[in-house]
Scaffold this motif. Structure first.
Motif, PDB file in Angstrom:
ATOM      1  N   UNK A   1       0.862  -1.186  -0.030  1.00  0.00           N
ATOM      2  CA  UNK A   1      -0.003   0.094   0.090  1.00  0.00           C
ATOM      3  C   UNK A   1       0.711   1.409   0.041  1.00  0.00           C
ATOM      4  N   UNK A   2       1.769   1.136   1.011  1.00  0.00           N
ATOM      5  CA  UNK A   2       2.721   2.511   0.791  1.00  0.00           C
ATOM      6  C   UNK A   2       3.571   2.654  -0.268  1.00  0.00           C
ATOM      7  N   UNK A   3       3.941   1.637  -1.193  1.00  0.00           N
ATOM      8  CA  UNK A   3       4.770   1.762  -2.208  1.00  0.00           C
ATOM      9  C   UNK A   3       3.851   2.258  -3.421  1.00  0.00           C
ATOM     10  N   UNK A   4       2.576   1.719  -3.346  1.00  0.00           N
ATOM     11  CA  UNK A   4       1.675   2.232  -4.577  1.00  0.00           C
ATOM     12  C   UNK A   4       1.265   3.628  -4.134  1.00  0.00           C
ATOM     13  N   UNK A   5       1.277   4.220  -2.853  1.00  0.00           N
ATOM     14  CA  UNK A   5       0.861   5.290  -2.422  1.00  0.00           C
ATOM     15  C   UNK A   5       1.924   6.463  -3.141  1.00  0.00           C
TER      16      UNK A   5
END
Length: 486
Positions: A136-140
């Motif tokens: 999630x953090x990476x795609x954010x």
């Protein structure tokens, strides 16, 4: 994937009244697109923190969940820099919605460790939560860079501060909706999936419902966003507005650079490093005050509800503060970002001193937190704007990504969370009382260091007032009048 994300080809340039009217219309359209698109990212960003309490009821270890939560910020800090270099070579119309959809899907999968593995194997379940939260953090990291790309392509340097100050409120809007969506999503749809097992309803409200809304927002954003004016058959913003940054070169700045050229351009720019370092200390102040406010209020005996409202007030005070700071930067300081940032950080020092001296008075502490919220988000926003100003347009996303990396990894994870967390741990005396001296001193030092590094960029921005009529601006074709936003 490369062809899917490749920037669209330029169309033959159109001029005249109809083209001007379309330019103005599309500016509003793409702005609305990136505003709701970026707000959508905040619907599926830190949802795990909302789920910690109900997960604890199910039997999950809250200390272990804290480790899974940390994966989000760590991934986001690195991704904002890495994915920004991809964004600089991609079509913003596709890049932003793709990142939002991937974030939403990864957030939906946060349900799997709870349902399929459960607290009986909580070590494995929480590890898997950490993996999904890292994703999630990476795609954010695919959210901010395409918005920065759109801003540099559709809005000129002398109006960008105002437009970005309004756009920056998208994260406050999106973040504020997470709580109500969790509550109403569970109430509306929880029984559809879990029948009478009410303790599982939070999975729908916290994860599935916000993710579904985020996917819908991604589709709407795709319909609204356009990558560049040239891809719509319109002139560059510099040619259309008559305003350009000091480093603008029409031939070079409108080309798509290779990844090596992008990193070389950004990493060799000393002014970008100055503002990146300034950003790390600004983030230390931002999250050092925000994340530890509940702890400080707890030492006064304030209940969770009171601390929650203080947290809420801090965030919402940011909206008028950010807009005012952006307007000030454009209209009073002629597009300069260093001076208003330094001014706001200096005022924050005064507020921190009051906070420090009256740390045992609940209402004064809340008033100080509101004042800090009002003041800190303007500098946070202007750092991003200044990164776009100081870098060539075709490397703007990576430049902003560098400041974001320093802000989240050094400023937030290391300084605000780890260092200040240790200082607050040591602040408790044997008698149970707290001495916050070192905590407040470190925050004041962070403010001073932010001012120092911003001061190093002061001269670089002076060209914006050297000739208010247009020094360093692109030559206009004969008979062309400067356009201004209505």
């Amino acid at each position: 994937m490369g062809n899917f994300l490749a920037p669209p080809a330029y169309k033959p340039e159109r001029t005249g009244p109809e083209a001007d009217a379309e330019y103005r219309r599309l500016r509003w359209q793409v702005f609305i697109g990136i505003f709701i698109g970026y707000a959508g990212f905040y619907l599926v960003r830190k949802n795990l923190s909302m789920a910690v309490a109900p997960l604890g009821v199910l039997g999950f270890d809250e200390a272990m969940l804290g480790g899974a939560m940390a994966m989000n910020a760590l991934a986001y800090g690195f991704s904002k820099f890495v994915m920004a270099s991809v964004s600089d070579r991609s079509n913003a119309r596709r890049f932003l919605p793709l990142g939002l959809i991937l974030s939403a899907v990864a957030m939906m999968f946060m349900i799997v460790p709870v349902v399929a593995i459960g607290p009986e194997n909580k070590g494995l379940a929480v590890t898997l939560m950490g993996v999904f939260n890292f994703m999630v953090g990476w795609f954010q990291g695919m959210g901010w860079p395409p918005c920065g790309r759109v801003m540099t392509r559709w809005f000129s340097i002398k109006e960008r501060g105002t437009w970005m100050s309004v756009w920056n409120c998208a994260h406050n809007v999106g973040g504020a909706l997470v709580g109500p969506m969790a509550a109403y999503g569970a109430a509306w749809f929880g029984s559809w999936f879990y029948g009478n097992d009410e303790k599982m309803y939070f999975l729908i409200g916290t994860y599935a419902f916000p993710a579904a809304v985020a996917i819908l927002i991604a589709i709407i954003a795709y319909c609204l966003i356009r990558d560049t004016p040239q891809s719509c058959g319109l002139p560059s913003i510099e040619k259309w507005s008559g305003s350009a940054s000091k480093n603008y070169d029409e031939k070079k700045s409108e080309q798509t650079l290779g990844i090596k050229e992008i990193f070389k351009t950004v990493l060799s720019n000393k002014f970008l490093w100055y503002i990146a370092l300034a950003n790390s200390f600004i983030y230390m102040v931002r999250y050092g005050c925000l994340d530890w406010a509940p702890k400080i209020l707890d030492t006064q005996g304030a209940d969770l509800k009171s601390a929650g409202w203080a947290y809420f007030a801090f965030e919402f005070a940011a909206i008028p503060g950010t807009i005012f700071c952006g307007w000030l930067s454009d209209k009073v300081f002629n597009g300069r970002r260093a001076l208003p940032t330094m001014l706001f950080m200096a005022i924050i020092i005064a507020v921190i001193v009051v906070y420090w001296q009256f740390v045992n008075h609940f209402y004064i502490v809340v008033a100080c937190l509101i004042a800090i919220g009002f003041l800190i988000y303007g500098p946070v926003m202007l750092i991003g704007v200044q990164a776009l100003d100081l870098a060539p347009k075709n490397a703007a996303g990576t430049a902003a990504g560098l400041t974001g990396f320093m802000g989240y990894v050094l400023g937030t994870s290391i300084l605000a969370n780890t260092v200040l967390g240790y200082v607050l741990k040591m602040a408790k005396g044997a008698d149970g009382s707290y001495n916050f001296t070192y905590y407040f001193l470190l925050i004041i030092i962070a403010c001073l260091l932010a001012i120092l590094f911003m001061a190093m960029t002061y001269k670089e921005e002076q060209y914006l007032v050297a000739d208010r009529k247009g020094e360093h601006l692109p030559k206009k074709e004969e008979g062309t009048e400067e356009k201004t936003e209505e």
